[in-house]
Scaffold this motif. Structure first.
Motif, PDB file in Angstrom:
ATOM      1  N   GLU A  39      47.914  30.556  51.776  1.00 30.61           N
ATOM      2  CA  GLU A  39      49.202  31.359  50.895  1.00 30.61           C
ATOM      3  C   GLU A  39      49.071  32.412  51.507  1.00 30.61           C
ATOM      4  O   GLU A  39      50.542  33.141  50.674  1.00 30.61           O
ATOM      5  N   GLY A  40      49.071  32.992  52.371  1.00 30.96           N
ATOM      6  CA  GLY A  40      49.913  33.854  52.367  1.00 30.96           C
ATOM      7  C   GLY A  40      50.937  33.675  53.328  1.00 30.96           C
ATOM      8  O   GLY A  40      51.401  34.499  54.317  1.00 30.96           O
ATOM      9  N   ILE A  41      51.010  32.188  54.207  1.00 32.89           N
ATOM     10  CA  ILE A  41      52.103  31.126  54.819  1.00 32.89           C
ATOM     11  C   ILE A  41      53.061  31.465  54.057  1.00 32.89           C
ATOM     12  O   ILE A  41      54.096  31.450  53.934  1.00 32.89           O
ATOM     13  N   LEU A  42      53.377  31.096  52.883  1.00 29.22           N
ATOM     14  CA  LEU A  42      53.809  30.632  51.907  1.00 29.22           C
ATOM     15  C   LEU A  42      53.795  30.961  50.314  1.00 29.22           C
ATOM     16  O   LEU A  42      53.260  29.697  50.168  1.00 29.22           O
ATOM     17  N   PRO A  43      53.389  31.668  49.823  1.00 28.50           N
ATOM     18  CA  PRO A  43      53.027  31.923  48.609  1.00 28.50           C
ATOM     19  C   PRO A  43      53.671  30.973  47.335  1.00 28.50           C
ATOM     20  O   PRO A  43      54.485  30.555  47.746  1.00 28.50           O
ATOM     21  N   GLY A  44      52.154  30.949  46.350  1.00 29.51           N
ATOM     22  CA  GLY A  44      53.260  30.136  45.502  1.00 29.51           C
ATOM     23  C   GLY A  44      53.346  28.363  44.961  1.00 29.51           C
ATOM     24  O   GLY A  44      53.970  28.468  44.542  1.00 29.51           O
ATOM     25  N   ARG A  45      52.694  28.227  46.451  1.00 33.95           N
ATOM     26  CA  ARG A  45      52.857  26.997  46.402  1.00 33.95           C
ATOM     27  C   ARG A  45      52.032  25.873  46.032  1.00 33.95           C
ATOM     28  O   ARG A  45      51.184  26.261  46.253  1.00 33.95           O
ATOM     29  N   ILE A  46      52.544  24.864  46.039  1.00 34.08           N
ATOM     30  CA  ILE A  46      51.050  23.802  45.506  1.00 34.08           C
ATOM     31  C   ILE A  46      50.757  22.987  47.019  1.00 34.08           C
ATOM     32  O   ILE A  46      52.183  22.230  47.254  1.00 34.08           O
ATOM     33  N   TRP A  47      49.797  22.878  47.808  1.00 34.55           N
ATOM     34  CA  TRP A  47      49.785  22.329  48.622  1.00 34.55           C
ATOM     35  C   TRP A  47      48.953  21.040  48.950  1.00 34.55           C
ATOM     36  O   TRP A  47      48.177  20.444  48.690  1.00 34.55           O
ATOM     37  N   SER A  48      49.925  20.192  49.941  1.00 31.62           N
ATOM     38  CA  SER A  48      48.885  18.917  50.912  1.00 31.62           C
ATOM     39  C   SER A  48      48.769  19.856  52.333  1.00 31.62           C
ATOM     40  O   SER A  48      49.224  20.040  52.342  1.00 31.62           O
ATOM     41  N   VAL A  49      47.977  17.865  52.749  1.00 35.23           N
ATOM     42  CA  VAL A  49      47.623  17.880  54.504  1.00 35.23           C
ATOM     43  C   VAL A  49      48.017  16.664  54.685  1.00 35.23           C
ATOM     44  O   VAL A  49      48.420  15.793  54.141  1.00 35.23           O
ATOM     45  N   SER A  50      48.598  16.891  56.274  1.00 32.63           N
ATOM     46  CA  SER A  50      48.825  15.670  56.456  1.00 32.63           C
ATOM     47  C   SER A  50      48.015  15.894  57.948  1.00 32.63           C
ATOM     48  O   SER A  50      48.395  17.041  58.206  1.00 32.63           O
ATOM     49  N   GLY A  51      48.535  14.900  58.463  1.00 31.60           N
ATOM     50  CA  GLY A  51      48.327  14.510  59.764  1.00 31.60           C
ATOM     51  C   GLY A  51      48.546  13.790  61.208  1.00 31.60           C
ATOM     52  O   GLY A  51      48.251  12.217  60.272  1.00 31.60           O
ATOM     53  N   ASP A  52      48.691  13.021  62.179  1.00 28.31           N
ATOM     54  CA  ASP A  52      48.930  11.817  63.130  1.00 28.31           C
ATOM     55  C   ASP A  52      47.704  12.226  63.564  1.00 28.31           C
ATOM     56  O   ASP A  52      47.382  13.174  64.154  1.00 28.31           O
ATOM     57  N   SER A  53      46.584  10.659  63.982  1.00 25.80           N
ATOM     58  CA  SER A  53      45.862  10.522  64.531  1.00 25.80           C
ATOM     59  C   SER A  53      44.802  11.144  64.433  1.00 25.80           C
ATOM     60  O   SER A  53      44.400  11.338  63.788  1.00 25.80           O
ATOM     61  N   ALA A  54      44.606  11.980  66.101  1.00 24.80           N
ATOM     62  CA  ALA A  54      43.508  13.363  65.555  1.00 24.80           C
ATOM     63  C   ALA A  54      43.705  14.293  64.323  1.00 24.80           C
ATOM     64  O   ALA A  54      42.414  14.536  63.883  1.00 24.80           O
ATOM     65  N   GLY A  55      44.815  14.534  64.628  1.00 29.97           N
ATOM     66  CA  GLY A  55      45.365  15.561  63.487  1.00 29.97           C
ATOM     67  C   GLY A  55      44.859  14.182  62.192  1.00 29.97           C
ATOM     68  O   GLY A  55      44.350  15.227  61.177  1.00 29.97           O
ATOM     69  N   ALA A  56      44.833  13.542  61.932  1.00 31.63           N
ATOM     70  CA  ALA A  56      44.439  12.529  60.776  1.00 31.63           C
ATOM     71  C   ALA A  56      43.248  12.161  60.112  1.00 31.63           C
ATOM     72  O   ALA A  56      42.496  13.023  59.422  1.00 31.63           O
ATOM     73  N   ASN A  57      42.431  12.999  61.387  1.00 33.70           N
ATOM     74  CA  ASN A  57      40.691  12.446  61.199  1.00 33.70           C
ATOM     75  C   ASN A  57      40.326  14.680  61.231  1.00 33.70           C
ATOM     76  O   ASN A  57      39.659  14.452  59.946  1.00 33.70           O
ATOM     77  N   LEU A  58      41.054  15.018  61.378  1.00 31.68           N
ATOM     78  CA  LEU A  58      40.808  17.055  61.425  1.00 31.68           C
ATOM     79  C   LEU A  58      40.786  17.222  59.550  1.00 31.68           C
ATOM     80  O   LEU A  58      40.436  17.525  58.916  1.00 31.68           O
ATOM     81  N   ALA A  59      42.368  16.714  59.774  1.00 35.53           N
ATOM     82  CA  ALA A  59      42.466  16.413  57.615  1.00 35.53           C
ATOM     83  C   ALA A  59      42.013  15.704  56.864  1.00 35.53           C
ATOM     84  O   ALA A  59      41.616  16.583  55.993  1.00 35.53           O
ATOM     85  N   MET A  60      40.970  14.187  57.033  1.00 33.19           N
ATOM     86  CA  MET A  60      40.829  14.084  56.289  1.00 33.19           C
ATOM     87  C   MET A  60      38.847  14.540  56.761  1.00 33.19           C
ATOM     88  O   MET A  60      37.953  14.856  55.533  1.00 33.19           O
ATOM     89  N   ALA A  61      38.600  15.259  57.577  1.00 30.94           N
ATOM     90  CA  ALA A  61      37.786  16.013  58.133  1.00 30.94           C
ATOM     91  C   ALA A  61      37.296  17.339  56.709  1.00 30.94           C
ATOM     92  O   ALA A  61      36.639  17.644  56.195  1.00 30.94           O
ATOM     93  N   MET A  62      38.534  17.761  56.929  1.00 36.15           N
ATOM     94  CA  MET A  62      38.584  19.209  56.190  1.00 36.15           C
ATOM     95  C   MET A  62      38.166  18.227  54.817  1.00 36.15           C
ATOM     96  O   MET A  62      37.730  19.651  53.660  1.00 36.15           O
TER      97      MET A  62
END
Length: 308
Positions: free
Chosen positions: A141-164
């Protein structure tokens, strides 16, 4: 038929061009970490050229004191945002190497994309990188206030996004997840690990070393969904937000995505899965030269609009 026989014409041309421009390259996973990272940074930053021009670009300090890089596309509605977790085997790459990826995704989705750096293995093993991702998510919220957020990632980043998403356990979940050729299991005998063991590109032995960097060689990877999200309980997977997954056909990790998509479908979920033919792991970094990469972002953007 060998893996190289499956290469799309455009993909083969990119690999040939890289071989001509770069010459023989050492395997970064066999170098000391600092040297491997320098090689990965140099080889990946070329893909930042020629990306879409953004309406605005910001650098924002997060609540936990790190930098977040914000790419706001033309036509942003002001309603949504995507937190993007870069790949690199949990050990390499950075927000800087994935600037181009962030731009392409922002344009395709019509929403700002936010990237950041997390602690890397082997100096910082699991769960350090995951904890950093969760920390940025908690302070979004401190980065871009008032947004509805999604998450994304590639490869190990997709692993981290799923783990999150699994670690959040139904609380404060993102609106959706966009996951590109992710690491979801550690089964080195899967069909794709056997068929694409020697690449081109990512190999089975490289993935074994990446896992050793991230967890140490003796960790029980299959017992912890934070490491292998494909092994999460049914209830945890069923509780995830809508997902979009893709996979590269010529990738040792292809079976990870295929199996996860099949399991999600068996749970009655309607998640979308795309298998991109004729391309290798990491192909979405290659939008400068590879039309299949540009098309993959378009597909991801279409899915984002459908599921949010």
């Amino acid at each position: 038929m060998s893996a190289s026989d499956l290469l799309a014409t455009e993909m083969r041309a990119v690999l040939d061009r890289l071989a001509t421009e770069d010459g023989p390259q050492p395997d970064p996973t066999l170098l000391p970490p600092a040297e491997g990272r320098a090689l990965a940074e140099a080889s990946n930053r070329r893909w930042n050229r020629g990306g879409p021009v953004m309406a605005r670009e910001l650098i924002v300090e997060t609540a936990d004191g790190r930098r977040a890089y914000v790419y706001i596309p033309q036509g942003d509605s002001g309603a949504q945002a995507i937190l993007y977790v870069h790949g690199g085997g949990w050990s390499y790459c950075s927000a800087a190497t994935h600037e181009g990826a962030a731009r392409w995704l922002a344009e395709a989705a019509g929403a700002p994309v936010v990237t950041f750096d997390y602690r890397l293995a082997p100096e910082h093993r699991y769960p350090a990188g995951l904890e950093d991702c969760l920390s940025v998510w908690a302070g979004r919220e401190g980065i871009l206030p008032g947004r509805i957020w999604s998450v994304s990632g590639d490869s190990a980043g997709a692993n981290l996004a799923m783990a999150m998403m699994l670690r959040l356990d139904g609380r404060d979940l993102p609106q959706s997840g966009l996951l590109f050729y992710g690491v979801y299991d550690a089964d080195f005998d899967s069909p794709s690990y056997r068929a694409i063991a020697e690449g081109p590109g990512l190999t089975r032995d490289k993935m074994r070393r990446y896992w050793d960097f991230y967890t140490g060689p003796d960790a029980d990877r299959l017992a912890d969904p934070g490491l292998t999200p494909a092994n999460a309980p049914d209830a945890a997977l069923a509780a995830l937000p809508p997902l979009y997954l893709n996979a590269a056909e010529i990738d040792p990790l292809c079976s990870d995505s295929e199996r996860l998509a099949a399991r999600l479908h068996a749970l009655g979920r309607k998640d979308r899965f795309d298998l991109i033919a004729g391309v290798v792991h990491g192909f979405m970094q290659m939008s400068l030269w590879l039309p299949q990469s540009v098309d993959a972002y378009r597909r991801a953007g279409d899915a984002f609009r459908d599921i949010t």
